[in-house]
Design a protein around this motif. Structure first.
Motif, short mmCIF file in Angstrom:
data_model
loop_
_atom_site.label_atom_id
_atom_site.label_comp_id
_atom_site.label_asym_id
_atom_site.label_seq_id
_atom_site.Cartn_x
_atom_site.Cartn_y
_atom_site.Cartn_z
N MET A 7 0.85 -1.21 0.00
CA MET A 7 0.00 0.00 0.00
C MET A 7 0.88 1.26 0.00
O MET A 7 0.63 2.21 -0.74
CB MET A 7 -0.92 0.02 1.24
N SER A 8 1.91 1.25 0.85
CA SER A 8 2.81 2.41 0.93
C SER A 8 3.50 2.65 -0.41
O SER A 8 3.67 3.79 -0.85
CB SER A 8 3.89 2.19 1.99
N LYS A 61 1.20 4.32 -2.86
CA LYS A 61 1.04 5.74 -2.54
C LYS A 61 2.30 6.51 -2.97
O LYS A 61 2.20 7.58 -3.57
CB LYS A 61 0.80 5.91 -1.03
N TYR A 62 3.46 5.92 -2.69
CA TYR A 62 4.72 6.55 -3.09
C TYR A 62 4.77 6.70 -4.62
O TYR A 62 5.16 7.75 -5.14
CB TYR A 62 5.91 5.70 -2.59
N VAL A 118 2.32 6.94 -6.85
CA VAL A 118 1.43 7.99 -7.37
C VAL A 118 2.01 9.36 -7.04
O VAL A 118 2.09 10.25 -7.90
CB VAL A 118 0.00 7.84 -6.82
N ARG A 119 2.45 9.53 -5.78
CA ARG A 119 2.98 10.84 -5.38
C ARG A 119 4.22 11.22 -6.18
O ARG A 119 4.40 12.37 -6.58
CB ARG A 119 3.30 10.84 -3.90
N ASP A 128 -7.07 7.15 1.97
CA ASP A 128 -5.93 7.87 1.36
C ASP A 128 -5.46 7.17 0.08
O ASP A 128 -5.09 7.83 -0.89
CB ASP A 128 -4.78 8.04 2.37
N VAL A 129 -5.53 5.84 0.07
CA VAL A 129 -5.16 5.08 -1.15
C VAL A 129 -6.17 5.38 -2.25
O VAL A 129 -5.81 5.67 -3.40
CB VAL A 129 -5.10 3.56 -0.86
N ARG A 130 -7.45 5.35 -1.86
CA ARG A 130 -8.52 5.60 -2.83
C ARG A 130 -8.38 7.00 -3.44
O ARG A 130 -8.51 7.19 -4.65
CB ARG A 130 -9.86 5.49 -2.11
N LEU A 190 -5.72 8.78 -3.83
CA LEU A 190 -4.58 8.88 -4.75
C LEU A 190 -4.90 8.20 -6.09
O LEU A 190 -4.50 8.67 -7.15
CB LEU A 190 -3.33 8.27 -4.12
#
Ligand code: IPE
Ligand code: MG
Length: 256
Positions: free
Chosen positions: A96-97, A100-101, A103-104, A129-131, A133
């Protein structure tokens, strides 16, 4: 042997296929990839599995560049399956992390590369937060018309088909749709891949030879290539070997 270039008058499916097989994309419009082998890649080097997932992300970046270079219009990668929740909580958290990394850190680059991002899978069960992103990745790249990169995340084909059937059944129950009116096109349009052509080629890396609940409806006539290369090592040579293999096959779609 040189392949004759057909003129419009004498163009046949065989001649068109021969011509397509000489393009950089070998006639592959949609490439689907099961990016397998991150954990084994790490273990072989005495590293924790998460190091393999990080190296796997680098291979995804490379795949995007290779697809753009070869003018492959659609690429789908299987990043997290509905079955991956059964992994240890620590590894699930790391995956998951990493998403997120990704996408960011990469969204601006993807936008610049004219990549349009599409997300496949069930978003409802993901952390907010995942959704957010994933939504952002789609929204920010919506106007792009280069490579379409479909990221299958919390994706499983049975879950996808179940959700599609529920939506269609709701229309039937509401009296808006007769059961006899349900068509293959209607089912395809109710899937997460609505509007995306079926994959021509599916590559699974790491030597495993399974479909693992990936694109079951869409792969009805897809050619499969099983590459022995572990995903973090998947490079131009591995991709071109798979494309060459694809180009050597005669697709008959049930005909003769
Ligand atoms: C693929 O690599 C990554 C995901 C699907 C999350 P694996 O984590 O399945 O690697 P192996 O199969 O254990 O080597
Ligand atoms: Mg695996």
């Amino acid at each position: 042997m040189p392949v004759p270039v057909p003129n419009a008058a004498e163009s046949t499916p065989e001649a068109e296929a021969a011509l397509a097989s000489r393009q950089p994309n070998r006639g592959v419009r949609h490439l689907a990839v099961i990016t397998d082998g991150n954990g084994r890649w790490a273990t072989r080097q005495g590293l924790p599995r998460v190091a393999g997932h990080r190296a796997g992300l680098e291979a995804v970046r490379r795949l995007v560049r290779m697809a753009i270079d070869r003018a492959i219009p659609y690429v789908t990668i299987f990043s997290f399956s509905t079955e991956n929740w059964t992994r240890p909580a620590e590894e699930v958290g790391e995956l998951m992390s990493l998403l997120k990394y990704f996408v960011r850190s990469d969204l601006a680059t993807l936008k610049r590369q004219n990549v349009r991002v599409r997300i496949l899978g069930e978003r409802a069960r993901l952390q907010p937060d995942v959704r957010a992103l994933l939504d952002e990745a789609e929204n920010v790249t919506r106007a792009n018309d280069g490579l379409t990169l479909c990221v299958a995340f919390n994706y499983g084909a049975r879950s996808e088909m179940t959700r599609a059937l529920r939506a269609i059944a709701a229309d039937v129950a509401a009296g808006k749709l007769a059961p006899e009116a349900i068509s293959e096109e209607m089912i395809g349009a109710a899937l997460d891949t609505a509007g995306i052509p079926d994959p021509d080629l599916l590559i699974r890396s790491s030597g495993e030879q399974r479909i693992s609940n990936f694109l079951l409806w869409q792969c009805a006539y897809t050619e499969f290539v099983f590459s022995p290369v572990l995903w973090p090592d998947f490079d131009e040579a591995a991709l071109d070997a798979a494309l060459d293999d694809f180009a050597s096959r005669r697709r008959r779609f049930g005909g003769v």
